[in-house]
Design an enzyme around this catalytic site. Structure first.
Site, PDB file in Angstrom:
ATOM      1  N   ASN A   7       0.823  -1.241  -0.080  1.00  0.00           N
ATOM      2  CA  ASN A   7      -0.148   0.166   0.093  1.00  0.00           C
ATOM      3  C   ASN A   7       0.799   1.220  -0.053  1.00  0.00           C
ATOM      4  OD1 ASN A   7      -1.849   1.906   0.397  1.00  0.00           O
ATOM      5  ND2 ASN A   7      -2.668   1.184   2.310  1.00  0.00           N
ATOM      6  N   ARG A  91      -2.722  -2.102  -3.406  1.00  0.00           N
ATOM      7  CA  ARG A  91      -3.611  -1.497  -3.407  1.00  0.00           C
ATOM      8  C   ARG A  91      -3.651   0.071  -4.209  1.00  0.00           C
ATOM      9  NH1 ARG A  91      -4.641   3.470   0.803  1.00  0.00           N
ATOM     10  NH2 ARG A  91      -7.083   3.868   0.418  1.00  0.00           N
ATOM     11  N   GLU A 384      -8.102  -4.646   5.430  1.00  0.00           N
ATOM     12  CA  GLU A 384      -7.921  -4.530   4.004  1.00  0.00           C
ATOM     13  C   GLU A 384      -6.998  -5.391   3.373  1.00  0.00           C
ATOM     14  OE1 GLU A 384      -8.320  -0.413   5.507  1.00  0.00           O
ATOM     15  OE2 GLU A 384      -9.047   0.247   3.468  1.00  0.00           O
TER      16      GLU A 384
END
Ligand code: AMP
Length: 397
Positions: A7, A91, A384
């Site tokens: 991320n 992500r 997530e």
């Protein structure tokens, strides 16, 4: 099979290595201050001591090569060789209208993500840098992108078209997209599991309440409406973001304070929300602490936050035929019994009743409504990274 989840922010990079045989976390870490003085990497192999290395990190490629070095370090590392990484899941914030699902990265996908930079100038460029760096460092490993907007692509036009001249949607794709999709999807699946309902039939209102906050109406397991819009600025009052405003305020303040559009946008993103109202902090723990000491503006900020959440929950309940549960997740939703109680006080009209004793928990899956409550109230810690790893596994298998 081990999957690395990345991320990338503009100056930071978070990562996790997950063993998908049992979905266990093997390592996690954070690279901070990329391209700035004082850069460092914090690496933790689960079960070993954390390692912090301060060193010059000029760009995302250098950051990722440090991640790879840490993962394979003989002393504090996690794996013997990078060959053990089967796939990488990234992500990416904005998939625009091009992506309703996660995809394996190829040049066409990269082109589409790059095209979306225009509508996500702050978010997509660092994501792209992270993908490019991984492609260079591990050219033979399959990479997948999971978009924050993808879950909300199921929204119907009635939810995503603004009350603006329709040509702005046609010409510039100005519409509501919604964000935090990976989190809303993760808690939707988990709620279906907890409530023993088919995930394609579950109806929920999911409340992701963190520093950034959004609420989603989920119908038959899919997003029907969500509170964030063209950008993550719309909707709830957040840590530092204003949420919904009368649009006419912007030109008024810009005139009074002699601000240009960029300065105004910066104020709406960084100096507003509960920080702007309270003047204390964007961190709910600090604000709750100050409110307890009698700081009126801190109390006001918390009341405004709760009332805006109630408004959206109320609105979204009217968009659903029935509701199986209201879910609380993310930093505040998972960890603040006080805020959950305050929000739920305003939901009595719907027959939702919080069990004050059951609500005294932090960060665990739990039903916190009374047996008599007409709507189940549920805490579900979001994950997530695991959702990204699951999506990656599904595509590369
Ligand atoms: P997130 O963006 O999901 O990481 O959430 C960050 C927010 O969660 C911050 O405003 C924190 O103050 C808040 N938070 C974390 N733990 C607690 C807690 N125990 N009580 C109240 N707020 C919390």
């Amino acid at each position: 099979m081990k999957i690395l989840v990345i991320n990338c922010g503009s100056s930071s990079l978070k990562y996790q290595l997950i063993d998908m045989n049992d979905e266990s976390l093997l390592a996690k870490g954070l690279v901070e201050r990329i391209g700035i003085e004082g850069a460092r990497i914090k690496h933790e192999t689960i079960g070993k001591e954390k390692k912090v290395i301060e060193t010059g990190i000029e760009d995302h490629k250098k950051a990722l090569s440090l991640v790879m070095d840490s993962l394979t370090n003989k002393e504090y590392g996690t794996i013997d060789s990078l060959d053990e990484i089967s796939a990488i899941g990234h992500r990416v914030v904005h998939g625009g209208e091009s992506f309703a699902e996660s995809v394996i990265i190829d040049e066409e996908v990269m082109k589409a993500i790059e095209e979306n930079v225009e509508i996500a100038p702050l978010h997509n460029p660092p994501n792209i840098m992270g993908i490019r760096a991984c492609q260079k460092l591990l050219p033979n490993v399959k990479q997948v992108v999971v978009f924050d907007t993808a879950f909300h692509q199921s929204m119907p036009p009635v939810s995503y078209i603004y009350g603006l001249p329709y040509e702005y949607y046609e010409k510039y794709k100005v519409r509501r997209y919604g964000f935090h999709g990976t989190s809303h999807q993760y808690v939707t699946n988990r709620a279906a599991e907890i409530l023993n309902i088919d995930p394609n039939k579950v109806n929920l209102v999911t409340c992701h309440l963190g520093n950034g906050s959004s609420i989603t109406a989920v119908e038959n397991g899919k997003s029907k409406d969500t509170s964030m819009g063209f950008t993550p600025l719309e909707g709830l009052v957040m840590g530092t973001r204003s949420g919904d405003l009368d649009p006419a305020i912007l030109s008024f303040i810009m005139g009074k304070e002699h601000l240009n559009p960029e300065e105004m946008t910066n104020i709406l993103n960084k100096n507003s929300g509960v920080l702007g109202i309270s003047g204390v902090s964007s961190d709910f723990r600090d604000i709750e602490g100050e409110a307890e000491k009698g700081n009126g503006r801190a109390s006001l900020a918390l009341d405004i936050f709760a009332q805006r959440v109630q408004k959206y929950i109320g609105a979204y309940l009217t968009e659903l035929d029935h509701v199986d549960g209201i879910v609380f997740t993310a930093g505040v939703g998972e960890n603040s019994p006080e805020m959950r109680e305050k929000i739920c006080q305003g939901l009595k009209i719907f027959g939702a009743e919080i069990d004050k004793e059951a609500n005294k928990v932090r960060g665990e899956d739990k039903i916190i409504s009374t047996d008599n409550s007409k709507i189940k109230l549920i805490i579900i810690p979001t994950n997530e990274e695991l959702m990204i790893a699951r999506e990656t596994l599904k595509l590369v298998k």
